[in-house]
Design a protein around this motif. Structure first.
Motif, PDB file in Angstrom:
ATOM      1  N   PRO B   9       0.821  -1.208   0.000  1.00  0.00           N
ATOM      2  CA  PRO B   9       0.000   0.000   0.000  1.00  0.00           C
ATOM      3  C   PRO B   9       0.855   1.258   0.000  1.00  0.00           C
ATOM      4  CG  PRO B   9       0.014  -1.026   2.138  1.00  0.00           C
ATOM      5  CD  PRO B   9       0.697  -1.975   1.215  1.00  0.00           C
ATOM      6  N   PRO B  10       0.270   2.344  -0.492  1.00  0.00           N
ATOM      7  CA  PRO B  10       1.048   3.574  -0.603  1.00  0.00           C
ATOM      8  C   PRO B  10       1.383   4.196   0.749  1.00  0.00           C
ATOM      9  CG  PRO B  10      -1.236   3.949  -1.187  1.00  0.00           C
ATOM     10  CD  PRO B  10      -1.076   2.477  -1.005  1.00  0.00           C
ATOM     11  N   ARG B  11       0.507   3.923   1.755  1.00  0.00           N
ATOM     12  CA  ARG B  11       0.695   4.622   3.012  1.00  0.00           C
ATOM     13  C   ARG B  11       1.625   3.805   3.905  1.00  0.00           C
ATOM     14  NH1 ARG B  11      -1.556   3.600   7.343  1.00  0.00           N
ATOM     15  NH2 ARG B  11      -2.379   4.891   8.977  1.00  0.00           N
ATOM     16  N   ALA B  12       2.507   4.471   4.600  1.00  0.00           N
ATOM     17  CA  ALA B  12       3.415   3.758   5.487  1.00  0.00           C
ATOM     18  C   ALA B  12       2.648   3.198   6.668  1.00  0.00           C
ATOM     19  CB  ALA B  12       4.502   4.705   5.975  1.00  0.00           C
ATOM     20  N   HIS B  13       2.910   1.959   7.013  1.00  0.00           N
ATOM     21  CA  HIS B  13       2.254   1.364   8.169  1.00  0.00           C
ATOM     22  C   HIS B  13       2.951   1.772   9.445  1.00  0.00           C
ATOM     23  CE1 HIS B  13      -0.613  -1.322   6.374  1.00  0.00           C
ATOM     24  NE2 HIS B  13       0.267  -1.523   5.418  1.00  0.00           N
ATOM     25  N   TRP B  14       2.171   1.841  10.484  1.00  0.00           N
ATOM     26  CA  TRP B  14       2.765   2.011  11.791  1.00  0.00           C
ATOM     27  C   TRP B  14       2.171   1.004  12.751  1.00  0.00           C
ATOM     28  CZ3 TRP B  14       7.012   3.946  13.496  1.00  0.00           C
ATOM     29  CH2 TRP B  14       7.208   3.988  14.883  1.00  0.00           C
ATOM     30  N   PRO B  15       2.906   0.115  13.362  1.00  0.00           N
ATOM     31  CA  PRO B  15       4.363  -0.001  13.227  1.00  0.00           C
ATOM     32  C   PRO B  15       4.733  -0.518  11.849  1.00  0.00           C
ATOM     33  CG  PRO B  15       3.486  -1.800  14.487  1.00  0.00           C
ATOM     34  CD  PRO B  15       2.357  -0.891  14.260  1.00  0.00           C
ATOM     35  N   PRO B  16       5.907  -0.199  11.364  1.00  0.00           N
ATOM     36  CA  PRO B  16       6.294  -0.634  10.021  1.00  0.00           C
ATOM     37  C   PRO B  16       6.289  -2.147   9.960  1.00  0.00           C
ATOM     38  CG  PRO B  16       7.975   0.758  11.012  1.00  0.00           C
ATOM     39  CD  PRO B  16       6.958   0.505  12.060  1.00  0.00           C
ATOM     40  N   PRO B  17       5.849  -2.746   8.874  1.00  0.00           N
ATOM     41  CA  PRO B  17       5.852  -4.204   8.784  1.00  0.00           C
ATOM     42  C   PRO B  17       7.256  -4.751   8.930  1.00  0.00           C
ATOM     43  CG  PRO B  17       5.379  -3.183   6.669  1.00  0.00           C
ATOM     44  CD  PRO B  17       5.364  -2.102   7.671  1.00  0.00           C
ATOM     45  N   ARG B  18       7.352  -5.898   9.613  1.00  0.00           N
ATOM     46  CA  ARG B  18       8.673  -6.495   9.755  1.00  0.00           C
ATOM     47  C   ARG B  18       9.100  -7.070   8.412  1.00  0.00           C
ATOM     48  NH1 ARG B  18       6.695  -8.972  15.004  1.00  0.00           N
ATOM     49  NH2 ARG B  18       6.740  -7.141  16.365  1.00  0.00           N
ATOM     50  N   ALA B  19      10.374  -7.440   8.344  1.00  0.00           N
ATOM     51  CA  ALA B  19      10.941  -7.869   7.058  1.00  0.00           C
ATOM     52  C   ALA B  19      10.161  -9.042   6.473  1.00  0.00           C
ATOM     53  CB  ALA B  19      12.404  -8.237   7.251  1.00  0.00           C
ATOM     54  N   HIS B  20       9.828 -10.043   7.339  1.00  0.00           N
ATOM     55  CA  HIS B  20       9.168 -11.215   6.780  1.00  0.00           C
ATOM     56  C   HIS B  20       7.737 -10.904   6.364  1.00  0.00           C
ATOM     57  CE1 HIS B  20       7.959 -11.410  11.040  1.00  0.00           C
ATOM     58  NE2 HIS B  20       6.886 -12.013  10.590  1.00  0.00           N
ATOM     59  N   GLY B 248      -6.560   3.127   7.693  1.00  0.00           N
ATOM     60  CA  GLY B 248      -6.614   2.024   6.765  1.00  0.00           C
ATOM     61  C   GLY B 248      -5.755   2.313   5.545  1.00  0.00           C
ATOM     62  N   SER B 249      -5.460   1.288   4.803  1.00  0.00           N
ATOM     63  CA  SER B 249      -4.712   1.568   3.588  1.00  0.00           C
ATOM     64  C   SER B 249      -5.009   0.505   2.547  1.00  0.00           C
ATOM     65  CB  SER B 249      -3.218   1.626   3.886  1.00  0.00           C
ATOM     66  OG  SER B 249      -2.813   0.423   4.484  1.00  0.00           O
ATOM     67  N   ALA B 255      -9.335  -1.045  -4.833  1.00  0.00           N
ATOM     68  CA  ALA B 255      -8.822  -2.347  -4.412  1.00  0.00           C
ATOM     69  C   ALA B 255      -9.329  -2.669  -3.005  1.00  0.00           C
ATOM     70  CB  ALA B 255      -7.298  -2.327  -4.422  1.00  0.00           C
ATOM     71  N   ASP B 256      -9.130  -3.926  -2.589  1.00  0.00           N
ATOM     72  CA  ASP B 256      -9.499  -4.297  -1.216  1.00  0.00           C
ATOM     73  C   ASP B 256      -8.571  -3.631  -0.222  1.00  0.00           C
ATOM     74  OD1 ASP B 256     -11.582  -5.780  -1.922  1.00  0.00           O
ATOM     75  OD2 ASP B 256     -10.521  -7.718  -1.916  1.00  0.00           O
ATOM     76  N   TRP B 257      -9.115  -3.460   0.973  1.00  0.00           N
ATOM     77  CA  TRP B 257      -8.282  -2.901   2.034  1.00  0.00           C
ATOM     78  C   TRP B 257      -7.235  -3.918   2.442  1.00  0.00           C
ATOM     79  CZ3 TRP B 257      -8.793   2.047   3.293  1.00  0.00           C
ATOM     80  CH2 TRP B 257     -10.005   2.685   3.012  1.00  0.00           C
ATOM     81  N   THR B 258      -5.995  -3.502   2.609  1.00  0.00           N
ATOM     82  CA  THR B 258      -5.014  -4.376   3.240  1.00  0.00           C
ATOM     83  C   THR B 258      -4.982  -4.121   4.737  1.00  0.00           C
ATOM     84  OG1 THR B 258      -3.351  -2.764   2.638  1.00  0.00           O
ATOM     85  CG2 THR B 258      -3.512  -4.718   1.260  1.00  0.00           C
TER      86      THR B 258
END
Lengths: 390, 422
Positions: B9-20, B248-249, B255-258
């Protein structure tokens, strides 16, 4: 002020040996009568096909008598209002069930019924009078009672500060907490002997079946165990009612402030009543858990069950032992008799409860026993006379 | 990467998604902020309903000093009556053809029957006897009851007409009022029949009677010719739409919400708004009107209030009617939010009622503003406990707080602890 009963008794009472005999003998008589009940009733009511309907009713009546009389100690004698009695039953039942079930696995490698004549309701099976499994069941029942009594102590403690309705709500909240914890925080029942042998005891204590209920319990509950507990309960209640101990409880019911002014340590007596009542309810729960046709499940031991017990106590008369017994008998058999109109049964109960409170606020027998004249005065029309009736 | 989820998604998540998480294209269904906001909204919505029910408990306790265990059943009755009236008025989401007069469950007919029969009886038998005499208290009560029953029936009919005319939202309001009127009548009757004779009885007896009435209402409601034992789906009587989506993003607007956004629903706004309006009205009534002053006086001292010329019986009846009407409103709103109506003796209902009582105790029983505060607090506690701690222990949090409050501060947050004197 300290209440010392024993010093007075030793000064005025009969010699110590005689009082010991008098104290213990009735309990031995209870055991004898319970053995007789088992030996006499079993051949009539238990066949190779299974239990007679009457046998199941007799056992259920016995368990309900214990529950009603034990609640009478708190609600009837002491005047505290507990509406979480089924929680003590659940605690005792689950404790005993865990000990019996996993104990049988540890001893014999399977959970099958291996009791002697006294705790076996099986037919056509050669068994000794008493086996180690009977001892296991007895220990489990007492342990269930003790754990329930500990809970009773915990619930009784708030009665230091809370009265009447508030205490009722605390007992209700306690009951709900117990139910939810057992339902949601315990794991599945284990049934693999290897696994059970390797699992530490503290982990077994958490494997109580959760919301599915504790299945696979052996049916140890027999006429002997039920009526032993019934007789012991009645004896205890009767002795308490007619002792200075019981009068202290009754004085709390009648007027707590006056009672305290007379030197009764009200908090301690209230807690004691709670502990004893919870102990008996825990033992009854242990019997309930091991009854034929019962799947031990905390969902059934919620406030609906508590209300059932309360209705027995209230209809019988708050403070009357024989009243509680009669009400327990009637209210156990009545639903079976009213099976055809089952949906109206609870409506009829509720109406009976309301009408009883409006017409005869102290219950059918009031605080009197069934053989006392005062219990019947109201029925014979003497209640209009001053001082009679109540 | 799961193709259904599309690109990040275009918007940064908080907390940022972990690498995996990023590698698999997985995003948690909620981020911290959205989860918090959603929990807050749910807690407030349900908490305001708890507050409405708690008001009835607290008013009765303030005046008569006993726990009206039957109050939670009035709440259930409110939900079921609104269901029955809605079917009568022609609302049925699942099968519109099946709604209507024939489908109306029995209790609606009881409303008409009660109103009509008592009216006829009064006209035939009562009026000649009363000629030339002032009405006695009971006759006045009867007259009031009859008028009230007719008002209920009128509101049900109005709802039917409004629904037929296509004004379904206004019809929903009529059903709300109908449910409130009916439950008010039930509360009035219960007080007159069961509680009034016990006015001077020990409190334990009143408590047991209340439990008896609670059992009676639960089991009457379960009878086949009443509401039955099957759960029913409540038709939607209030408009619902998503007013706003916060956070939300998603990869693109269609598209569907992630990450699910927090949705502010119109239904929630209406429910909370109705609850708040009712609470403000009650507060106004109790603290700024004559009858409110009478209620407070009776609560302070029944005997002295009677000496001052306050009609104590009438004030107590009024309190019961008021509490029952608020409970009915809560039942209506609850049924709109959680549309599956369980049978009347369902433990879910009983637990809801108990939690509302806990709210009254936590806020300080007998204190009206305390009940409102307690309701919101208990709602928040419940939902935050479920969201952030162990979800299965939902009821344990509430009852645990109850025991804690009773032990630490038995008077509740806003209540005062009075020492009992001889």
């Amino acid at each position: 002020m300290a209440w010392s009963l024993s010093s007075r008794a030793s000064q005025l009472g009969p010699p110590a040996a005689w009082s010991l005999v008098r104290g213990v003998l009735p309990f031995l008589a209870c055991v004898a009568v319970a053995i007789l009940a088992q030996v006499i009733l079993k051949p009539f009511l238990i066949t190779t096909l299974g239990w007679d309907f009457a046998a199941k009713m007799i056992v259920d009546v016995g368990i309900n008598i214990v529950l009603a009389v034990s609640l009478t100690l708190v609600n009837g004698f002491t005047g505290q209002f507990s509406i979480g009695h089924a929680a003590f039953m659940a605690v005792g039942g689950y404790t005993a069930a865990a000990i019996v079930y996993y104990g049988s696995y540890r001893i014999a490698g399977n959970p099958d019924l291996a009791g002697g004549v006294l705790s076996s309701m099986l037919v056509g099976r050669e068994a000794p009078w008493f086996t180690p499994h009977d001892l296991l069941f007895l220990v489990a029942m007492l342990a269930g009672g003790v754990v329930a009594a500990l809970c009773g102590y915990l619930v009784g403690l708030p009665s230091l500060r809370l009265k009447g309705d508030y205490l009722a709500i605390v007992t209700l909240g306690f009951g709900e907490i117990v139910r939810v914890l057992i339902q949601s925080q315990t794991g599945d029942v284990l049934y693999d002997p290897e696994e059970i042998a390797q699992t530490p005891a503290w982990k077994l204590a958490g494997s109580l079946g959760g919301s599915l209920g504790f299945s696979g319990l052996p049916f140890y509950t027999s006429f002997f165990w039920v009526y032993l507990l019934v007789l012991v309960t009645l004896l205890l209640a009767w002795r308490i009612k007619n002792s200075s101990y019981g009068r202290a409880l009754i004085s709390i019911r009648e007027d707590e402030i006056a009672s305290e002014a007379m030197g009764v340590d009200t908090t301690r007596f209230k807690i004691r009543a709670f502990v004893l009542s919870a102990f008996l309810a825990g033992c009854a729960g242990a019997l309930f858990a091991h009854t034929v046709g019962v799947q031990l499940n905390a969902a059934e031991l919620g406030f609906v069950k508590s209300f059932d017990i309360i209705i027995m106590v209230v209809l019988g008369g708050l403070g009357s032992i024989s009243g509680a017994v009669i009400a327990a008998i009637i209210l156990t058999i009545l639903p079976e008799a009213l099976r055809g109109v089952a949906e109206y049964r609870m409506v009829a109960y509720a109406v009976a409860l309301i009408v009883m409170m409006l017409v005869r606020p102290k219950g059918l027998l009031g605080v009197h026993e069934v053989w006392e004249r005062a219990a019947w005065d109201w029925l014979l029309g003497a209640s209009k006379r001053k001082g009679a009736g109540r | 990467m799961d193709s259904r989820l599309g690109p990040a998604p275009p918007r940064a998540h908080w907390p940022p998604p972990r690498a995996h998480e990023q590698a698999r294209g997985y995003y948690p269904p909620f981020t911290v902020l959205e989860k918090f906001l959603q929990t807050l909204m749910d807690g407030l919505a349900v908490g305001s309903l708890y507050a409405l029910i708690a008001l009835g408990y607290t008013m009765v306790y303030g005046i008569l000093k006993f726990i009206n265990f039957a109050h939670s059943d009035i709440f259930v009755l409110g939900a079921w009556i609104s269901y029955a009236t809605a079917l009568f008025a022609g609302y049925n989401d699942l099968d519109p053809a099946a709604a209507g007069i024939q489908a109306a469950p029995f209790p609606v007919w009881v409303l008409y029957g009660l109103g009509g029969a008592t009216f006829v009886a009064l006209v035939v038998a009562g009026i000649p006897k009363l000629q030339g005499r002032p009405l006695s208290e009971s006759a006045r009560a009867l007259l009031l009851g009859v008028t009230w029953a007719w008002a209920c029936a009128g509101m049900a009919l109005a709802a039917r007409v409004l629904q037929g005319a296509g004004w379904s939202i206004v019809g929903g309001g009529a059903i709300l009022i109908c449910s409130m009127l009916t439950c008010g009548l039930v509360g009035f009757t219960l007080e007159r029949v069961a509680y009034k004779p016990l006015r001077n009885a020990p409190r334990l007896n009143v408590l047991i009677t209340a439990i008896g009435i609670s059992l009676l209402l639960q089991n009457l409601g379960q009878l086949e010719w009443m509401f039955g034992t099957r759960p029913q789906g409540m038709p939607s009587l209030l408009p619902d739409a998503v007013l706003a989506e916060i956070g939300g993003s998603r990869p693109s607007p269609d598209a569907d919400w992630t990450v699910q956004p927090v949705r502010i629903r119109l239904l929630d706004v209406i429910a909370a708004g109705t609850a708040i309006v009712l609470m403000l009205a009650l507060d106004r009534l109790v603290f700024h009107t004559k009858i409110g002053r009478a209620m407070r006086a009776v609560s302070f001292s029944e005997r002295n209030a009677a000496l001052m010329g306050i009609p104590v019986d009438r004030v107590i009846s009024f309190t019961f009617v008021l509490g029952s009407m608020l409970a009915a409103a809560a039942g209506f709103l609850y049924a709109q939010k959680y549309t599956k109506l369980g049978q009347t003796a369902d433990t879910v209902w009983v637990l809801l009622g108990l939690k509302a009582f806990v709210a009254a105790v936590v806020g300080g029983i007998g204190n009206i503003r305390g009940a409102m505060l307690g309701g919101i607090l208990i709602g928040l506690l419940e939902f935050f406990g479920v969201a952030y701690l162990i979800p299965q222990l939902r009821d344990v949090y509430v009852f645990g707080v109850l025991i804690l409050v009773l032990l630490v501060r038995p008077g509740g947050i806003l209540g005062s602890t009075a020492v009992e004197k001889v």
